[in-house]
Scaffold this motif. Structure first.
Motif, short mmCIF file in Angstrom:
data_model
loop_
_atom_site.label_atom_id
_atom_site.label_comp_id
_atom_site.label_asym_id
_atom_site.label_seq_id
_atom_site.Cartn_x
_atom_site.Cartn_y
_atom_site.Cartn_z
N GLY A 92 1.34 5.54 -11.20
CA GLY A 92 1.23 6.03 -9.62
C GLY A 92 2.43 5.26 -8.72
N ARG A 93 2.30 5.75 -7.62
CA ARG A 93 3.36 5.27 -6.65
C ARG A 93 2.87 5.24 -5.34
NH1 ARG A 93 4.82 9.86 -8.82
NH2 ARG A 93 5.69 11.58 -7.65
N ALA A 94 3.58 4.58 -4.34
CA ALA A 94 3.54 4.77 -2.85
C ALA A 94 4.84 5.04 -2.47
CB ALA A 94 3.07 3.47 -2.27
N THR A 95 4.89 6.18 -1.73
CA THR A 95 6.24 6.74 -1.62
C THR A 95 6.69 6.11 -0.19
OG1 THR A 95 5.31 8.70 -0.38
CG2 THR A 95 5.88 9.09 -2.81
N THR A 96 7.90 6.52 -0.08
CA THR A 96 8.65 6.04 0.88
C THR A 96 8.00 6.04 2.35
OG1 THR A 96 10.85 6.13 0.00
CG2 THR A 96 10.87 5.83 2.45
N PRO A 97 7.52 5.31 3.06
CA PRO A 97 6.56 5.62 4.14
C PRO A 97 7.61 5.82 5.52
CG PRO A 97 6.87 3.17 3.86
CD PRO A 97 7.67 3.85 2.85
N TYR A 98 6.95 6.76 6.54
CA TYR A 98 7.84 7.22 7.62
C TYR A 98 6.94 6.96 8.92
CZ TYR A 98 11.58 9.36 5.43
OH TYR A 98 13.01 9.45 4.92
N MET A 99 7.28 7.07 9.99
CA MET A 99 6.53 7.08 11.33
C MET A 99 7.38 8.17 12.12
SD MET A 99 7.87 3.72 12.84
CE MET A 99 7.24 3.72 14.36
N TRP A 100 6.35 8.87 12.55
CA TRP A 100 6.90 9.89 13.64
C TRP A 100 6.15 10.18 14.95
CZ3 TRP A 100 4.25 10.83 9.08
CH2 TRP A 100 3.01 11.24 9.16
#
Length: 949
Positions: free
Chosen positions: A244-252
């Motif tokens: 599994g993975r946690a992908t690149t997080p973003y804010m918007w």
């Protein structure tokens, strides 16, 4: 079956019959003289199929049930997490492959994924069905606790929250914990393999408090490794495999009109992992500059996501090095003020498709956004495999463009909806290649003009409840399935071999059995609704007293069984009915079987009652006459079934309805015998029909013996024509519902042909003598004929004794049967131009086959073969063809008519346009309805409603 008096068992189980080639079937030996290949050896020579796997057996039975019930049936044993296999009513198979899992195994059973959140008695929250047992917190004390838990035991991962959590508000797949920090809501959304957790910050004042958060993570059996792009990869400590993975997080922000809406201003979120005992601390750091920027519109969403599983899709954007693979979006084209985007979807290859004949393949995508509603072009490509490492600069190869689409949906004005695109050529190419080592095939999506911002689109990813899918319909190169109608036709032919005798009673038995089968199948289908009827009933539309939906195969089986044992009480059909019943799938309930049995028995009873006192009972012997031209015995007995021209027809109004004017147009024997036409006919058969003929070609000799089948122990002329109907039905892909009607109409035509022919043979003033009598006896008074007392026809029995069948020559039964069969076949298939290879059982033509390019050419050869065999004159054949054609044309036009409706009527809703069109064409081709049209369901599904009229 076996004779009750001998106990000789001759049945082959239906389970084997269903898997054996048509040409290899041998249900048992004849009751009379042995054939050159003993029936026991025939059965042994038909190589028994290798034991099929449980899934293969289920697939075979699913095909039978799908054809009988007229709806697709899932092959449950072929299920995987992301693929589903169906058997279709037309005998094809369809497999749907999703970009994400749609089900999972739980204690040995498959459970469909349902992400709808529900609250348990202890206050915690969970999806109704999640492959990794996702659990969310309810209300927690001030110290906090686990917010999200995935997996159990040694594979458990838990994301914590430090601080009190309120009772969450549930909305579909989302749980919202309000004001976990002042002015900040915490939202957790269930995805198919994990979850998304994000903070919704209401204003700048709240943003300062939410700018940095530390979330404790427990990861039993897992280690976390952080990548340079701020992703986290989870590895199983026992296997070393990435799970599994946690992908690149973003804010918007809210400038796009809502959370994660295209057009929103975005920024990266810092993500760090600090190891600790049994886990690590996950530190989420928002971009303070973004939060403070006056251009930022609140609320602002801060979003890390966690994803588990091997299914994969992603999008890449020019100028962006983030991993977008765990998101809910697949972006295509150039977004306003951003770089162009392309998407990749990995689909698991179902091994069953490899090497198959692909008929249709459709890519289904759910459009969630478009900048405009005006059609804008985008493309579907065959690409290399995408992975979590895929970025704009490391895209897999774009191999071949498959198709271009302008379907544009998702804008507020045109709404979200499913769209389907034909990718048949691509899947056909995939099917020709070996299964890929990584088990997946990949599709790429891109805009045609990547500088055009109005062409920007967003599709739902595999993490959503509207995951991309590919629906592939295919047929195996050699389809082994035999349906229950054809099975009972095999039993009928074996009955012909054992019963023997004149063809009229055999044809009547076929019409009774297949007519009852039709009424039984029609009754069972009508129980589903008037639109599902096969057409007009023949005698009865039966209903079941228990109120259950009748099983069609059970109805067919018992209709055939009851008719046959009524007609042939000396034969035992118990083994045949037992074999048929054994193949009814377990999915058919006891009540449905009972209902099917009841309607089958009622259909049989109606047929048996209707045929009582129908004129078929034996009458006085017919010994003929010694008057010139009149038939007299030729050594094979008295005239057979002389009463048959008075038998009540099945499709016609009366036996004399299609009576011809007579041989050469003559109705008076003396005028007939005196004419040149008569002399020409006699001399032709004398020349080409003689056992010692040198004028008959080798091919004519072969044809004469091929079509004979006059001897007991063979399937006789009706059986030979039924066998050809089987071949053509199978070749044309006729369903069991179609076969119920096709074989009934064919059987009616053959039965009426016997009535027409025997009416002409016995019920007119000319009961014309056979050629062997005309040639041997010097008594016709015609100067242009010369007697030859030693002349013999080519026709011979198993001992080499030459013979003529025991009934008058005019008209030919073979030819009348052939004409009726040909017309019924042409009317059903809508063409004369069919090519097939026919078979025979005549002992003087062992193993012979003949190939025909048209139905009419086969019928014509059948008629002429009787001249070459030396048992008929040419006009016996030509006039027989005419009479049989008329009888069958009348029956086809007036019996078992298609359903009718004053206006377009909804029949059913199918998964896609191609499936709808295929079903509509089948309904028209099988004469259930006269016309169809397909109308797409309006939002949100890709389904089409089939209308009939």
């Amino acid at each position: 079956m076996h004779h009750r008096t001998t106990g000789r068992t001759l049945a082959v189980p239906l389970a084997l019959a269903l898997l054996a080639p048509v040409s290899a079937l041998a249900l048992g030996p004849p009751a009379a003289a042995a054939t050159p290949a003993a029936p026991a050896s025939r059965a042994a020579a038909a190589a028994a199929p290798a034991p099929a796997s449980p899934t293969a057996r289920e697939e075979s039975y699913a095909r039978l049930t799908a054809e009988a019930q007229g709806r697709r049936i899932e092959v449950v044993g072929a299920r995987t997490e992301s693929t589903t296999l169906w058997a279709n009513p037309d005998g094809t198979l369809s497999v749907e492959s999703h970009a994400g899992p749609v089900r999972y195994r739980d204690h040995g059973r498959w459970v469909g994924i349902d992400l709808t959140l529900v609250r348990d008695a202890d206050g915690t929250v969970r999806p109704k069905a999640h492959p990794r047992g996702l659990r969310l917190a309810g209300r927690t004390p001030a110290a906090g606790g686990d917010l999200v838990t995935l997996g159990r035991g040694a594979d458990e991962l838990a994301l914590g929250w430090r601080g009190a959590l309120p009772e969450p508000r549930l909305d579909g797949t989302k749980a919202t914990y309000e004001n976990v920090l002042p002015g900040t809501d915490l939202v957790v959304q269930a995805t198919r393999t994990g979850f998304e957790q994000y903070l919704v910050v209401a204003d700048r004042q709240a943003a300062e408090r939410a700018a940095t958060l530390t979330l404790p993570v427990r990861a039993k059996g897992l280690t976390a490794r952080q990548g340079p792009d701020r992703t986290l990869e989870f590895t199983d400590t026992r296997t070393g495999r990435a799970v599994g993975r946690a992908t690149t997080p973003y804010m918007w922000d809210a400038s796009g009109g809502g959370a994660d809406v295209p057009g929103a201003r975005m920024a990266r979120v810092g993500l760090g992992a600090t190891p600790r005992a049994e886990g690590f601390d996950l530190t989420v750091t928002a971009d303070r500059g973004f939060l403070a920027d006056k251009a930022t519109r609140y609320p602002v969403t801060i979003d890390p996501a966690v994803y588990f599983g091997t299914d994969f899709d992603t999008y890449v954007r020019n100028g962006d090095t983030a991993d977008a693979s765990a998101g809910v979006d697949l972006r295509v084209g150039r977004e306003w003020q951003k770089g162009e985007a392309r998407s990749f979807v990995n689909f698991p290859r179902n091994p069953a498709v490899t090497g198959q004949d692909i008929l249709n393949a459709e890519l289904n995508l759910y459009a969630t956004w478009s900048d405009v509603c005006t059609p804008r072009s985008w493309e579907i490509w065959d690409t290399g495999t995408a992975s979590a490492a895929t970025r704009w600069g490391t895209q897999p190869a774009w191999r071949t463009k498959v198709t271009t689409s302008t379907q544009t949906h998702g804008n507020t004005d045109c709404g979200t909806r499913w769209i389907s695109e034909d990718i048949t050529p691509l899947v056909q190419q995939w099917a020709k290649t070996a299964n890929p080592a990584n088990g997946v095939d990949t599709i790429g999506l891109r805009a045609t003009d990547e500088a055009d911002t109005t062409a920007f689109k967003v599709f739902a990813s595999g993490q959503t409840s509207t995951a991309p899918s590919i629906l592939v319909t295919y047929e195996t190169p050699a389809d082994p399935v035999k349906d229950h109608v054809v099975y009972w036709n095999d039993v009928l032919q074996e009955t012909f071999r054992q019963a023997g005798g004149a063809p009229g009673p055999l044809a009547r038995a076929g019409a009774m059995m297949h007519g009852a089968i039709y009424d039984a199948a029609n009754s069972a289908r009508c129980a589903e609704g008037a639109t599902k009827c096969l057409g007009d009933p023949y005698l009865v539309k039966a209903t079941a007293s228990n109120g259950a939906l009748p099983d069609v195969n059970s109805a067919i089986d018992h209709a055939a069984f009851d008719v046959l044992r009524s007609l042939y009480p000396a034969l035992d059909f118990d083994d045949e009915i037992a074999a048929a019943r054994a193949t009814i799938p377990a999915a058919v309930t006891t009540a449905q079987r009972a209902a099917g049995t009841e309607v089958g028995q009622k259909a049989a009873a109606a047929m048996i009652t209707a045929r009582q006192n129908d004129g078929s009972a034996p009458g006085a012997p017919y010994t003929g006459s010694t008057q010139p031209g009149a038939w007299r015995p030729t050594g094979t007995g008295d005239g057979a079934t002389p009463q048959w021209g008075l038998v009540k027809p099945f499709g016609m109004a009366s036996g004399s309805q299609f009576r011809t004017p007579g041989p050469g147009g003559q109705s008076v024997m003396s005028s007939l015998l005196a004419g040149q036409a008569y002399a020409d006919q006699v001399n032709e058969v004398k020349t080409v029909g003689s056992a010692e003929s040198t004028a008959r070609t080798a091919d004519q000799t072969t044809a004469a013996l091929f079509w004979a089948n006059d001897l007991d122990g063979t399937y006789k002329p009706p059986g030979q024509l039924f066998e050809q109907t089987q071949i053509l039905s199978r070749q044309q892909g006729t369903t069991v519902a179609g076969n119920a009607k096709l074989f009934a109409l064919t059987a009616f035509a053959l039965a009426d042909a016997a009535v027409v022919a025997w009416d002409q043979k016995y019920q007119t003033d000319i009961d014309l003598w056979r050629p062997e009598t005309a040639i041997r006896v010097d008594g016709d008074g015609n100067a242009n004929t010369t007697a030859d007392p030693n002349w013999q026809p080519l026709s011979q029995d198993r001992t080499g004794q030459h013979f003529s069948p025991p009934f008058p020559a005019y008209i030919s039964g073979h030819a009348t049967f052939a004409g009726a069969w040909a017309k019924a076949t042409q009317a059903w298939f809508g063409t004369d131009q069919l090519t097939w290879t026919a078979t025979t059982e005549d002992p003087n033509a062992p193993g012979a086959t003949r190939t025909f390019a048209s139905v009419s050419s086969a019928a014509t050869e059948d008629a002429l073969s009787r001249v070459w065999l030396g048992v008929h004159y040419r006009w016996d054949g030509s006039d027989g063809l005419t009479a049989g054609t008329g009888a069958a044309a009348y029956g086809s036009a007036n019996r078992l008519k298609p359903n009718t409706a004053a206006d377009w009527t909804a029949y059913e809703t199918l998964h896609n346009l191609a499936g709808c069109q295929a079903a509509g064409k089948r309904l028209v081709a099988e004469h259930r309805w006269s016309g169809y049209r397909c109308t797409q369901v309006q939002a949100p599904e890709p389904d089409h409603t089939l209308y009939v009229k």
